[in-house]
Write an enzyme that holds these catalytic residues in place. Structure first.
Site, PDB file in Angstrom:
ATOM      1  N   CYS A   1       0.831  -1.197   0.000  1.00 29.70           N
ATOM      2  CA  CYS A   1       0.000   0.000   0.000  1.00 29.70           C
ATOM      3  C   CYS A   1       0.874   1.259   0.000  1.00 29.70           C
ATOM      4  O   CYS A   1       1.445   1.608  -1.024  1.00 29.70           O
ATOM      5  CB  CYS A   1      -0.973  -0.028   1.177  1.00 29.70           C
ATOM      6  SG  CYS A   1      -2.326   1.178   1.035  1.00 29.70           S
TER       7      CYS A   1
ATOM      8  N   HIS B   1      -3.464  -4.826  -0.015  1.00 28.75           N
ATOM      9  CA  HIS B   1      -2.993  -5.431   1.236  1.00 28.75           C
ATOM     10  C   HIS B   1      -3.159  -6.953   1.129  1.00 28.75           C
ATOM     11  O   HIS B   1      -4.120  -7.516   1.671  1.00 28.75           O
ATOM     12  CB  HIS B   1      -3.811  -4.924   2.424  1.00 28.75           C
ATOM     13  CG  HIS B   1      -3.518  -3.511   2.821  1.00 28.75           C
ATOM     14  ND1 HIS B   1      -2.567  -3.184   3.756  1.00 28.75           N
ATOM     15  CD2 HIS B   1      -4.057  -2.343   2.397  1.00 28.75           C
ATOM     16  CE1 HIS B   1      -2.539  -1.870   3.916  1.00 28.75           C
ATOM     17  NE2 HIS B   1      -3.424  -1.334   3.101  1.00 28.75           N
TER      18      HIS B   1
ATOM     19  N   GLU C   1      -1.823  -9.221   2.692  1.00 34.09           N
ATOM     20  CA  GLU C   1      -1.742  -9.898   3.982  1.00 34.09           C
ATOM     21  C   GLU C   1      -3.122 -10.247   4.539  1.00 34.09           C
ATOM     22  O   GLU C   1      -3.267 -11.183   5.336  1.00 34.09           O
ATOM     23  CB  GLU C   1      -0.982  -9.039   5.002  1.00 34.09           C
ATOM     24  CG  GLU C   1      -1.663  -7.756   5.453  1.00 34.09           C
ATOM     25  CD  GLU C   1      -1.331  -6.557   4.597  1.00 34.09           C
ATOM     26  OE1 GLU C   1      -1.435  -5.417   5.104  1.00 34.09           O
ATOM     27  OE2 GLU C   1      -0.977  -6.743   3.414  1.00 34.09           O
TER      28      GLU C   1
END
Length: 548
Positions: free
Chosen positions: A380, A514, A516
């Site tokens: 990001c 993102h 993750e």
């Protein structure tokens, strides 16, 4: 549906989220359709405007909800995307009750906590379960029994047993048993008082789970059972372990899964816990080891980067490696610190974030990775940092910056997204949730995801700023590869820049998304897995592992 309500007592931050997620993992391992709900008694509508230092990371769901970090634990442990409405707050409940009152939905009634607020709470819990098509719904009530803001939620969950029947509702209470070193004994009195407080609200727990430094001895378990009127084989010890992925295994060994099956009338099924056993084995006895430097500004609060840390763990498991983290405070990072901070690591990760603090330090970290051949992963803001650094030092755009940090920058290579220009307010107004990325053929990121030429993947987003499309040609002419874009976004041709990379570099990949948030122990995020693999390769080619 069956409902399992998890409450907590004695102190906050005991780990109700991990306990709930672990129980969900045990049920999932038995083949049940499970979902999870987090109740947060704060008046905020969601977690989106909270300080990371106070509340940890903001976890973004596929639907675009900005939620408590425990929702991330649920998604990772249960390997699912929670449906909309899985994070319930006091703010949401009262906002809806007041909306209905203003709309005349309650006609001439006097609107009160009971039944109107409690009915709204129960409705939201049921809707979340129905949306997921769940057989079992886990509901964690945030805070601690006795908190004034939790009272309407405790009353609502008390009513569930009468609404749904004894066989369909289970109450699990998590408490603390401290160990006093001066007297060498576990103290059960706080747990006794906590259960008594819960009973004063009309809820008698079916299961008591106890947090402690070590596994409780049998005599302490018997004492807790006697004073809380809970069967001895339904008192479980949630003791400290090396990693949270051990918790499901420790609880299954004690018989938690069987106890829940008995209490809810579920079929006895032998669970398949191979994923957790493999993860724990690798974490404890890895074949390799690597250190990753994280250059961020919330380094004193690791929970601010919880999903990212878990993604590194997942990537480590995929590469049979332990991933150590070296925290680097970007606010204090100077040119003279770079070699000392990054000279002995396998890779550098610059995470997401907001605000100008630490920005120049992050740019120095990206430049070090680019010029020294150190694997780099930007997330990001970390992608925007990589673009700013490349624009300044390779593309010759002196003074390049983001308008977030300098609205008068000479070269605004990162700026506010057009659709954000007229947005008012901060809550829930960013670009949020799942968005597609179209990946260019022959790029590192396309290879990582394993997609065909021009293939598309979806990742989650949380941002207001983007790479300025007017500067993309100049960046590409200078050698930066735009490897992913949002297909046809808002009629702007190629769309928003989703990922960039540097060809010829051992590994230099940055994403606006993102990834993750979608990483799981059983399905690691491809960018993280590739980053850790490249970092291992670098470290094994002559670099000694640094100490985290």
């Amino acid at each position: 549906m069956k409902y399992i309500f998890v409450t907590g007592g004695v102190v906050s931050s005991l780990g109700k989220g991990v306990a709930s997620a672990s129980l969900g993992a045990l049920l999932r391992a038995r083949g049940y359709r499970v979902t999870a709900v987090k109740i947060d008694p704060y008046i905020n509508i969601d977690a989106g405007t909270m300080r990371p230092y106070e509340h940890g990371e903001v976890f973004v769901t596929a639907s675009g909800a900005e939620t408590d970090l425990d929702i991330g634990n649920y998604e990772r442990f249960l390997d699912l995307d929670v449906p909309p409405g899985s994070n319930i707050t006091t703010g949401q409940v009262y906002q809806e009750v007041i909306r209905k009152e203003r709309a005349g939905d309650y006609l001439s009634q006097t609107v009160q906590v009971i039944p109107h607020v409690t009915d709204e709470i129960k409705r939201r819990v049921r809707v979340a379960g129905e949306s997921a098509g769940a057989e079992v719904v886990l509901i964690e009530v945030g805070g601690t029994v006795g908190d004034i803001e939790s009272l309407p939620f405790l009353e609502a969950i008390r009513q569930f047993r009468f609404d749904e029947g004894d066989e369909n509702v289970l109450y699990l209470h998590l408490t603390l048993v401290p160990y006093l070193g001066t007297s060498n004994e576990f103290k059960t009195k706080p747990t006794q008082h906590s259960v008594a407080a819960l009973r004063s609200y009309g809820i008698s727990p079916d299961i008591v789970m106890v947090r402690s430094k070590e596994k409780l001895p049998p005599e302490i378990t018997r004492k807790i059972a006697a004073f809380t009127s809970v069967r001895e084989n339904r008192v479980f010890s949630s003791y400290d372990v090396a990693h949270v992925y051990e918790v499901p295994l420790a609880l299954e060994e004690q018989g938690l899964g069987k106890a829940v099956e008995d209490l809810l009338g579920l079929e006895r099924i032998h669970p398949n816990l191979g994923v957790w056993q493999n993860a724990v084995k690798t974490i404890k006895r890895p074949g390799r080891e690597v250190t990753i430097a994280i250059a961020g500004k919330y380094t004193a609060m690791p929970d601010a980067y919880l999903s990212m840390l878990e993604s590194l763990t997942h990537a480590g498991v995929a590469n049979d490696a332990r991933v150590n983290v070296k925290w680097v405070n970007a606010e204090e990072l100077t040119e003279g610190d770079l070699e000392a901070q990054f000279g002995d690591v396998g890779g550098i990760l610059v995470p997401g974030g907001f605000g100008v603090r630490g920005i120049e330090g992050k740019i120095r970290a990206a430049e070090y990775a680019r010029t020294r051949g150190v694997p780099y992963l930007g997330i990001c803001l970390g992608m925007q940092i990589a673009v700013i650094e490349y624009a300044r030092h390779v593309a010759g755009l002196e003074g390049a910056n983001s308008t977030e940090f300098d609205e008068y920058a000479r070269h605004k290579v990162v700026g506010l997204m057009p659709e954000q220009l007229d947005v008012e307010g901060l809550g829930g107004t960013m670009r949020l949730g799942d968005w597609p990325m179209q990946l260019a053929a022959g790029t590192t990121i396309a290879e990582l995801y394993g997609v065909p030429a021009g293939g598309t993947v979806r990742e989650r987003h949380r941002h207001r700023f983007e790479v300025n499309p007017e500067y993309v040609p100049r960046l590409q002419d200078a050698g930066l590869t735009v490897s992913g874009v949002t297909p046809g976004m808002n009629g702007r041709g190629a769309g928003l820049v989703e990922s960039v990379e540097i060809p010829g570099h051992p590994f230099f990949v940055a994403l606006q998304a993102h990834p993750e948030f979608k990483s799981r122990p059983m399905r690691p995020s491809p960018p993280f897995a590739g980053f850790v693999a490249a970092s291992l390769k670098r470290q094994e080619q002559g670099q000694e592992p640094a100490k985290a």
